[in-house]
Write a protein that holds these residues in place. Structure first.
Motif, PDB file in Angstrom:
ATOM      1  N   ALA A  30     -37.014  17.051  -9.397  1.00 49.38           N
ATOM      2  CA  ALA A  30     -37.695  17.870 -10.396  1.00 49.38           C
ATOM      3  C   ALA A  30     -37.145  17.609 -11.794  1.00 49.38           C
ATOM      4  CB  ALA A  30     -37.549  19.349 -10.036  1.00 49.38           C
ATOM      5  N   LEU A  31     -35.842  17.425 -11.903  1.00 44.64           N
ATOM      6  CA  LEU A  31     -35.235  17.149 -13.211  1.00 44.64           C
ATOM      7  C   LEU A  31     -35.637  15.767 -13.721  1.00 44.64           C
ATOM      8  CD1 LEU A  31     -31.751  18.727 -12.533  1.00 44.64           C
ATOM      9  CD2 LEU A  31     -33.328  19.414 -14.362  1.00 44.64           C
ATOM     10  N   ARG A  32     -35.746  14.803 -12.833  1.00 48.77           N
ATOM     11  CA  ARG A  32     -36.205  13.470 -13.249  1.00 48.77           C
ATOM     12  C   ARG A  32     -37.651  13.530 -13.750  1.00 48.77           C
ATOM     13  NH1 ARG A  32     -33.594   9.786  -8.414  1.00 48.77           N
ATOM     14  NH2 ARG A  32     -31.705   9.146  -9.541  1.00 48.77           N
ATOM     15  N   ASP A  33     -38.508  14.255 -13.031  1.00 50.16           N
ATOM     16  CA  ASP A  33     -39.903  14.385 -13.459  1.00 50.16           C
ATOM     17  C   ASP A  33     -39.986  15.081 -14.815  1.00 50.16           C
ATOM     18  OD1 ASP A  33     -40.734  13.174 -11.139  1.00 50.16           O
ATOM     19  OD2 ASP A  33     -41.303  15.041 -10.127  1.00 50.16           O
ATOM     20  N   ALA A  34     -39.198  16.144 -15.005  1.00 46.33           N
ATOM     21  CA  ALA A  34     -39.211  16.875 -16.267  1.00 46.33           C
ATOM     22  C   ALA A  34     -38.708  16.013 -17.409  1.00 46.33           C
ATOM     23  CB  ALA A  34     -38.352  18.131 -16.149  1.00 46.33           C
ATOM     24  N   THR A  35     -37.698  15.188 -17.143  1.00 52.47           N
ATOM     25  CA  THR A  35     -37.165  14.308 -18.180  1.00 52.47           C
ATOM     26  C   THR A  35     -38.179  13.249 -18.581  1.00 52.47           C
ATOM     27  OG1 THR A  35     -34.911  14.648 -17.353  1.00 52.47           O
ATOM     28  CG2 THR A  35     -35.281  12.731 -18.749  1.00 52.47           C
ATOM     29  N   THR A  36     -38.842  12.660 -17.583  1.00 51.02           N
ATOM     30  CA  THR A  36     -39.875  11.662 -17.871  1.00 51.02           C
ATOM     31  C   THR A  36     -41.007  12.265 -18.698  1.00 51.02           C
ATOM     32  OG1 THR A  36     -39.376  10.476 -15.817  1.00 51.02           O
ATOM     33  CG2 THR A  36     -41.521  10.071 -16.829  1.00 51.02           C
ATOM     34  N   ALA A  41     -39.723  22.975 -17.312  1.00 49.82           N
ATOM     35  CA  ALA A  41     -40.664  22.190 -16.508  1.00 49.82           C
ATOM     36  C   ALA A  41     -40.112  21.933 -15.113  1.00 49.82           C
ATOM     37  CB  ALA A  41     -40.967  20.864 -17.208  1.00 49.82           C
ATOM     38  N   ALA A  42     -38.809  21.710 -14.998  1.00 48.78           N
ATOM     39  CA  ALA A  42     -38.217  21.477 -13.682  1.00 48.78           C
ATOM     40  C   ALA A  42     -38.343  22.723 -12.801  1.00 48.78           C
ATOM     41  CB  ALA A  42     -36.749  21.081 -13.830  1.00 48.78           C
ATOM     42  N   LEU A  43     -38.147  23.892 -13.401  1.00 52.96           N
ATOM     43  CA  LEU A  43     -38.261  25.137 -12.636  1.00 52.96           C
ATOM     44  C   LEU A  43     -39.697  25.379 -12.174  1.00 52.96           C
ATOM     45  CD1 LEU A  43     -35.956  27.495 -14.729  1.00 52.96           C
ATOM     46  CD2 LEU A  43     -35.459  26.457 -12.514  1.00 52.96           C
ATOM     47  N   VAL A  44     -40.652  25.056 -13.041  1.00 54.72           N
ATOM     48  CA  VAL A  44     -42.057  25.206 -12.654  1.00 54.72           C
ATOM     49  C   VAL A  44     -42.371  24.305 -11.464  1.00 54.72           C
ATOM     50  CG1 VAL A  44     -44.436  24.773 -13.393  1.00 54.72           C
ATOM     51  CG2 VAL A  44     -42.856  25.972 -14.919  1.00 54.72           C
ATOM     52  N   GLY A  45     -41.907  23.061 -11.520  1.00 54.82           N
ATOM     53  CA  GLY A  45     -42.163  22.135 -10.419  1.00 54.82           C
ATOM     54  C   GLY A  45     -41.501  22.567  -9.127  1.00 54.82           C
ATOM     55  N   LEU A  46     -40.254  23.053  -9.213  1.00 55.78           N
ATOM     56  CA  LEU A  46     -39.557  23.509  -8.010  1.00 55.78           C
ATOM     57  C   LEU A  46     -40.236  24.740  -7.411  1.00 55.78           C
ATOM     58  CD1 LEU A  46     -35.853  23.033  -9.156  1.00 55.78           C
ATOM     59  CD2 LEU A  46     -36.923  21.915  -7.190  1.00 55.78           C
ATOM     60  N   ALA A  47     -40.645  25.680  -8.258  1.00 54.66           N
ATOM     61  CA  ALA A  47     -41.315  26.892  -7.765  1.00 54.66           C
ATOM     62  C   ALA A  47     -42.648  26.558  -7.107  1.00 54.66           C
ATOM     63  CB  ALA A  47     -41.514  27.869  -8.917  1.00 54.66           C
ATOM     64  N   ARG A  48     -43.341  25.559  -7.634  1.00 50.77           N
ATOM     65  CA  ARG A  48     -44.630  25.155  -7.068  1.00 50.77           C
ATOM     66  C   ARG A  48     -44.442  24.473  -5.710  1.00 50.77           C
ATOM     67  NH1 ARG A  48     -45.884  21.235 -10.587  1.00 50.77           N
ATOM     68  NH2 ARG A  48     -44.860  19.758  -9.175  1.00 50.77           N
TER      69      ARG A  48
END
Length: 304
Positions: free
Chosen positions: A294-300, A109-116
């Protein structure tokens, strides 16, 4: 003026302990490292290295130089972050290190958010045991790393690194569902599950890994040395072995996807703590800031 590249070799010798290890980390030959350190000693005009048997140690002056080197490198990282923040848009390669259970759960999920949000970033993931990640960050093989430790065995601060807290999770003792292990009878909890498993066979990580040392330490705190039957470094494999009646294992919450009916998970007071680490001074670099967010968002999202 002392050469910063040679100071880095001295710093790495302080961390890694041998010239051979420093050479391997930098893809140099041991003789090349020795020559560079000898040149640094000539620049300093004083003895920096001393032999103790077959090992090379640092003098008190060299130890002080290593501390200055950490300050210098942090200042250079901060300068690089300032320049990066002045550019338009994020671009370039970002190398992220993570342990296996985070790669499966948080990183996608973090990678998806960063790529977006930052499509010009070139993201590269490396799966590593936390034991090896500080050295990878220091040697610039990684830019960001997910590290963890346990509250019963905290990792000492590394002067070359900064970090920000990300996650604290429960650790479970996984036992076969029909097991009657000490005072862990099937269908009943124990006030101290680890102590109740003192006579059980144990499944722990390979020697040299953090999971191995933590499992041994947890058992020692409970007053016994575990009888180790199997070594496994993948928590999914550990759970499969527990389900097959092969022993008990310590499993953190992040590693539990779909619990098997053949496994009971007994919560412990122990906690595993995950943080995002990066080189000291790099905390303001836009790429590091983006990765942390991005990692914080993915963790949440994962915990919700």
């Amino acid at each position: 003026m002392l050469d910063v590249r040679r100071l880095i070799l001295l710093r790495d010798l302080a961390h890694l302990g041998t010239i051979a290890a420093v050479a391997q980390a930098h893809a140099y030959t041991p003789s090349a490292v020795s020559q560079q350190l000898a040149a640094l000693q000539r620049e300093a005009g004083t003895r920096l290295l001393e032999r103790t048997g077959r090992r090379v140690g640092l003098t008190s002056t060299a130890t002080a130089l290593v501390q200055h080197t950490e300050v210098i490198l942090a200042a250079l990282e901060a300068a690089d972050a300032t320049v990066a923040a002045a550019r338009t848009g994020l671009r370039g390669r970002v190398r992220i290190g993570a342990f296996p259970s985070a790669v499966r759960t948080l990183l996608p999920a973090a990678l998806v958010g960063l790529a977006r949000d930052h499509p010009a970033l070139d993201l590269m993931i490396s799966e590593l045991d936390p034991v090896g990640m500080p050295a990878a960050l220091r040697s610039r093989r990684l830019d960001v790393a997910l590290l963890h430790d346990y509250d019963i065995a905290p990792t000492p601060p590394d002067p070359a690194l900064d970090s920000t807290a990300l996650l604290e999770e429960t650790v479970f003792l996984a036992v076969p569902s029909d097991a009657a292990i000490g005072n862990i009878a099937a269908g009943h909890a124990s006030p101290d599950p680890i102590s109740g498993a003192r006579d059980a066979q144990w499944i722990i990580g390979s020697p040299g890994t953090l999971c191995h040392s933590v499992a041994l330490h947890a058992c020692q705190l409970a007053g016994f040395t575990p009888a180790v039957r199997h070594h496994a470094d993948d928590f999914t494999a550990m759970l499969a072995l527990v389900a097959a009646g092969q022993g008990v294992a310590l499993i953190p919450q992040l590693a539990i996807a779909q619990p098997s009916p053949q496994v009971r998970l007994l919560p412990l007071a122990m906690r595993r703590r995950t943080r995002v680490a990066y080189r000291r001074g790099a905390g303001g670099h836009p790429a590091v800031v983006a990765c942390v967010a991005a990692l914080r968002d993915a963790t949440t999202a994962f915990l919700d």
